[in-house]
Design a protein around this motif. Structure first.
Motif, short mmCIF file in Angstrom:
data_model
loop_
_atom_site.label_atom_id
_atom_site.label_comp_id
_atom_site.label_asym_id
_atom_site.label_seq_id
_atom_site.Cartn_x
_atom_site.Cartn_y
_atom_site.Cartn_z
N ALA A 1 96.64 56.44 15.36
CA ALA A 1 95.42 56.48 14.59
C ALA A 1 94.31 55.71 15.52
CB ALA A 1 95.84 55.50 13.30
N ARG A 2 94.84 54.92 16.50
CA ARG A 2 93.97 54.19 17.45
C ARG A 2 93.41 55.25 18.36
NH1 ARG A 2 96.78 50.19 21.00
NH2 ARG A 2 96.88 48.83 19.07
N PHE B 1 99.04 48.60 7.76
CA PHE B 1 99.73 47.48 7.51
C PHE B 1 98.93 46.32 7.66
CE2 PHE B 1 102.12 50.95 9.35
CZ PHE B 1 102.80 51.43 8.10
N TYR B 2 99.28 45.27 6.82
CA TYR B 2 98.67 43.94 6.87
C TYR B 2 99.59 42.93 6.72
CZ TYR B 2 93.93 46.09 6.64
OH TYR B 2 93.01 46.99 6.70
N GLU B 3 99.43 41.84 7.51
CA GLU B 3 100.35 40.59 7.32
C GLU B 3 99.28 39.36 7.24
OE1 GLU B 3 102.91 38.48 10.55
OE2 GLU B 3 103.78 40.59 9.97
N ASP B 4 99.60 38.57 6.15
CA ASP B 4 98.72 37.46 5.79
C ASP B 4 97.26 37.77 5.94
OD1 ASP B 4 101.05 35.79 5.61
OD2 ASP B 4 101.07 35.46 7.79
N GLY B 5 96.83 39.17 5.34
CA GLY B 5 95.67 39.52 5.09
C GLY B 5 94.93 39.82 6.53
N ALA B 6 95.56 39.89 7.57
CA ALA B 6 95.09 40.41 8.80
C ALA B 6 95.66 41.87 9.24
CB ALA B 6 95.39 39.35 9.84
N PRO B 7 94.86 42.51 9.79
CA PRO B 7 95.53 43.98 9.92
C PRO B 7 96.69 43.88 11.23
CG PRO B 7 93.22 43.77 10.60
CD PRO B 7 93.74 42.56 9.92
N VAL B 8 97.56 44.57 11.17
CA VAL B 8 98.78 44.58 11.98
C VAL B 8 98.57 45.49 13.04
CG1 VAL B 8 101.24 44.82 12.37
CG2 VAL B 8 100.48 43.54 10.42
N GLY B 9 98.50 45.05 14.47
CA GLY B 9 98.09 46.09 15.52
C GLY B 9 99.67 46.86 15.80
N ALA B 10 99.36 47.76 16.72
CA ALA B 10 100.73 48.34 17.32
C ALA B 10 101.65 47.60 18.08
CB ALA B 10 100.31 49.84 18.19
N GLU B 11 100.84 46.42 18.67
CA GLU B 11 101.55 45.61 19.61
C GLU B 11 102.60 44.78 18.65
OE1 GLU B 11 98.11 45.65 19.22
OE2 GLU B 11 97.95 47.02 21.01
N PHE C 1 108.26 53.81 13.92
CA PHE C 1 107.52 54.77 13.31
C PHE C 1 106.35 54.35 12.72
CE2 PHE C 1 112.21 55.15 12.62
CZ PHE C 1 112.27 56.38 13.38
N ARG C 2 106.30 53.09 12.38
CA ARG C 2 104.81 52.41 12.14
C ARG C 2 104.04 52.27 13.20
NH1 ARG C 2 105.54 48.00 7.20
NH2 ARG C 2 106.04 49.69 5.54
N ARG C 3 104.78 51.79 14.28
CA ARG C 3 104.02 51.65 15.46
C ARG C 3 103.35 52.71 16.08
NH1 ARG C 3 107.86 48.78 17.82
NH2 ARG C 3 108.78 50.74 19.15
N GLY C 4 104.11 53.90 15.78
CA GLY C 4 103.70 55.42 16.41
C GLY C 4 102.37 55.85 15.27
#
Length: 180
Positions: A154-155, A130-140, A146-149
């Motif tokens: 993946a990490r 997942f990306y937000e404003d072109g930057a990868p979104v981290g779990a934090e 579910f996306r956080r999971g």
């Protein structure tokens, strides 16, 4: 990847079509099951291209069975594919696992290490689902549990794979007589 699996398993020993299908299913069937409609045309192509030999033998009970084996050209083709895998075979996790299943057939540890270094370089590039404003979104920063999971799994997988790659490369470099 089906052709690579066929060549890889036949490199180890001649197999009947059913045995080959079972081995391929064991390798990737839980993720990408192989059907007869995909397997047997692939075998036919490999036979037609002179990479696989097919001979008919009497069956254990009644029906004759085809025994498949690699030709010298098939052995060379497998080794060439292992030395220079396509980018998708490096970047796609399941394809990379298939490649890993047969990478040990390459006789030169330096060739094996070169493939692992390509995977290592791929994993060193920051990425996310997942990306937000072109930057990868981290779990934090991901609010959806579910996306956080997904991101946490993946990490953890990436961390384990990077550690294994470092260990494997150190061993291969040692076997090849090169500094790590």
């Amino acid at each position: 990847m089906l052709e690579l699996s066929i060549l890889g398993f036949l490199y180890e020993r001649p197999l009947h079509g059913y045995e080959l299908k079972e081995r391929i299913h064991g390798l990737s069937g839980h993720v990408r099951p192989v059907s007869d409609g995909a397997l047997y045309p692939a075998i036919t192509r490999l036979v037609r291209n002179g990479l696989v030999d097919s001979r008919t033998e009497p069956g254990a009970s009644a029906a004759p069975r085809r025994t498949l084996s690699l030709t010298p050209e098939g052995r060379r083709e497998l080794l060439d594919r292992l030395r220079a895998p396509k980018d998708a075979e490096i970047t796609d996790g399941q394809r990379f696992f298939t490649l890993l299943a047969f990478l040990g057939h390459l006789p030169d540890p330096a060739d094996q290490a070169a493939v692992l270094r390509r995977r290592q370089a791929f994993l060193d590039v920051p990425a996310s689902f997942f990306y937000e404003d072109g930057a990868p979104v981290g779990a934090e920063r991901e609010p959806d549990p579910f996306r956080r999971g997904m991101l946490r799994i993946a990490r953890a997988t990436g961390t384990a794979e990077k550690a294994w790659l470092a260990e494997a490369l150190e061993e291969l470099d040692r076997r090849a007589g090169q500094p790590s």
